[in-house]
Design a protein around this motif. Structure first.
Motif, PDB file in Angstrom:
ATOM      1  N   TYR A  47       7.128   3.026  16.159  1.00 28.88           N
ATOM      2  CA  TYR A  47       5.670   3.894  15.731  1.00 28.88           C
ATOM      3  C   TYR A  47       6.256   4.004  14.232  1.00 28.88           C
ATOM      4  O   TYR A  47       6.965   4.481  13.652  1.00 28.88           O
ATOM      5  N   PHE A  48       5.225   3.504  13.207  1.00 30.26           N
ATOM      6  CA  PHE A  48       5.552   3.697  12.009  1.00 30.26           C
ATOM      7  C   PHE A  48       4.441   4.402  11.209  1.00 30.26           C
ATOM      8  O   PHE A  48       3.234   4.903  11.611  1.00 30.26           O
ATOM      9  N   ASN A  49       5.068   5.152   9.968  1.00 30.52           N
ATOM     10  CA  ASN A  49       4.244   6.026   9.182  1.00 30.52           C
ATOM     11  C   ASN A  49       3.652   5.035   8.205  1.00 30.52           C
ATOM     12  O   ASN A  49       4.137   4.155   7.350  1.00 30.52           O
ATOM     13  N   ALA A  50       2.136   5.130   8.171  1.00 32.08           N
ATOM     14  CA  ALA A  50       1.245   4.073   7.278  1.00 32.08           C
ATOM     15  C   ALA A  50       1.202   4.373   5.762  1.00 32.08           C
ATOM     16  O   ALA A  50       0.575   3.783   5.169  1.00 32.08           O
ATOM     17  N   VAL A  95       6.806  -2.453   7.694  1.00 34.80           N
ATOM     18  CA  VAL A  95       6.534  -0.906   7.782  1.00 34.80           C
ATOM     19  C   VAL A  95       7.958  -0.130   7.885  1.00 34.80           C
ATOM     20  O   VAL A  95       8.979  -0.636   8.055  1.00 34.80           O
ATOM     21  N   VAL A  96       7.821   1.097   8.198  1.00 33.93           N
ATOM     22  CA  VAL A  96       8.920   2.191   8.106  1.00 33.93           C
ATOM     23  C   VAL A  96       8.740   2.946   9.207  1.00 33.93           C
ATOM     24  O   VAL A  96       7.639   3.712   9.375  1.00 33.93           O
ATOM     25  N   PRO A  97       9.736   3.206  10.088  1.00 29.76           N
ATOM     26  CA  PRO A  97       9.690   4.054  11.321  1.00 29.76           C
ATOM     27  C   PRO A  97       9.374   5.644  10.863  1.00 29.76           C
ATOM     28  O   PRO A  97       9.952   5.882   9.727  1.00 29.76           O
ATOM     29  N   TYR A 110       0.926  -1.148   0.172  1.00 31.79           N
ATOM     30  CA  TYR A 110      -0.014   0.074  -0.041  1.00 31.79           C
ATOM     31  C   TYR A 110       0.809   1.243   0.010  1.00 31.79           C
ATOM     32  O   TYR A 110       1.857   1.481   0.754  1.00 31.79           O
ATOM     33  N   LEU A 111       0.274   2.239  -0.955  1.00 31.27           N
ATOM     34  CA  LEU A 111       1.328   3.658  -0.743  1.00 31.27           C
ATOM     35  C   LEU A 111       0.334   4.634  -0.787  1.00 31.27           C
ATOM     36  O   LEU A 111      -0.702   4.726  -1.413  1.00 31.27           O
ATOM     37  N   ASP A 112       0.620   5.590  -0.097  1.00 32.47           N
ATOM     38  CA  ASP A 112       0.158   7.025  -0.269  1.00 32.47           C
ATOM     39  C   ASP A 112       0.360   7.718  -1.638  1.00 32.47           C
ATOM     40  O   ASP A 112       1.335   7.186  -2.214  1.00 32.47           O
TER      41      ASP A 112
END
Length: 328
Positions: free
Chosen positions: A171-174, A149-151, A123-125
């Motif tokens: 905590y990751f940026n979704a 995920v990526v922090p 999934y990408l923004d």
């Protein structure tokens, strides 16, 4: 739900690689930037076949046509998934009295919608540009990992870990989320995330991103920030810098701040990077945003003009901001 479903053999690129599935959740406002995102992925990954999924509650006929046109421009597959309220039936007991709109939950139905086609989905923004090969991510052995995920930025991580009282200091940026679909569904992540969002006692400042972090805390695999390099244009514009800062070995540049690279009025060189990839998409030739559209953008633009020692233009935009705010 309606949308194309391919039941044939998996597509492959020129080098024999199986199709890699990437999903977006957009409305009409984000189709143009999504087009640049898709074009940037294709441009930096020759030979890799992609299937691009677009999940949406409603799209104009023009944007539907442009999405489909990718298949005429490149050897890729596109699938449009027009979501109906029935698509969210499994979450009906969460949504009945919710003050959230359905659109915020679209990302959470990706595993259900695409589970029959692939075992993993990225999934990408739609405010992301790809600037390097993603072969390393495609080749990841996921095993039983639920998600990759990526922090988020360190300051955001510190604040959200404290606010959400997370047991693990992560905590990751979704905006970049690689879903391993079967483990995701086996762990009932989507329903648990909605339950947390609807009934949690914490301040969900970032809505489903916060809820996902609560549910996946200690259960997701973290990878390098180069896979979701957060670039805040405001950081540059507040000090009157319009050149792109070095991004090192970034693969995905995520323009997650309030100013986007398709704002021509920003004057930032990120516009040039965005325009380069937009011109490779079916949205080629469409203009960037010539002027601020809302009070938030007007106020920022006024501030940026002041930083550029343009007091009269700054004042003019601040007065526009005040008039528009008063008219609300």
């Amino acid at each position: 739900m309606s949308g194309a479903v391919d039941t044939g053999a998996p597509a492959r690129g020129a080098n024999g690689l199986a199709s890699f599935h990437i999903a977006f959740c957009v409305d009409n406002n984000y189709c143009r930037p999504m087009g640049a995102t898709i074009a940037s992925i294709i441009a930096n990954n020759p030979g890799q076949h992609f299937t691009f999924h677009v999940l949406t509650l409603d799209l104009s006929d023009d944007n539907k046509r442009r999405i489909a046109a990718f298949e005429q421009l490149y050897p890729v597959r596109t699938q449009l998934h027009l979501l109906e309220p029935a698509s969210f039936s499994q979450f009906a007991h969460f949504l009945g009295h919710s003050h959230y709109s359905l659109s915020i939950f679209t990302r959470l139905v990706i595993p259900t919608v695409l589970g029959g086609q692939t075992d993993r989905v990225l999934y990408l923004d739609a405010d992301i540009l790809c600037v390097a090969s993603i072969a390393e991510m495609i080749a990841l052995e996921l095993g039983g990992d639920i998600a990759v995920v990526v922090p988020d930025a360190p300051v955001t991580t510190r604040r959200r870990v404290a606010a959400l009282e997370l047991a693990h200091n992560e905590y990751f940026n979704a905006g970049v989320l690689l879903m391993n679909l079967q483990p995701w569904m086996d762990a009932d992540i989507s329903a648990r995330t909605l339950d947390t969002l609807m009934h949690g006692t914490k301040d969900m400042r970032f809505n489903d991103q916060d809820a996902l972090n609560i549910v996946l805390n200690g259960r997701a695999r973290y990878v390098s920030p180069r896979w979701n390099y957060l670039y805040d244009l405001i950081h540059d514009l507040d000090v009157n810098k319009t050149a792109m800062r070095p991004v090192g070995k970034a693969v995905f540049i995520h323009f997650a701040g309030a100013v986007k690279p398709w704002t021509d009025w920003s004057g930032h060189d990120a516009r040039l990077l965005f325009r380069r990839y937009l011109e490779l998409s079916p949205w080629a030739g469409m203009p960037l945003d010539p002027a601020p559209k809302n009070t938030k953008e007007m106020r920022m633009h006024s501030r940026f003009l002041w930083r550029r020692s343009k007091p009269l233009q700054s004042l003019a935009w601040f007065l526009r901001y005040l008039r528009k705010r008063a008219a609300k």
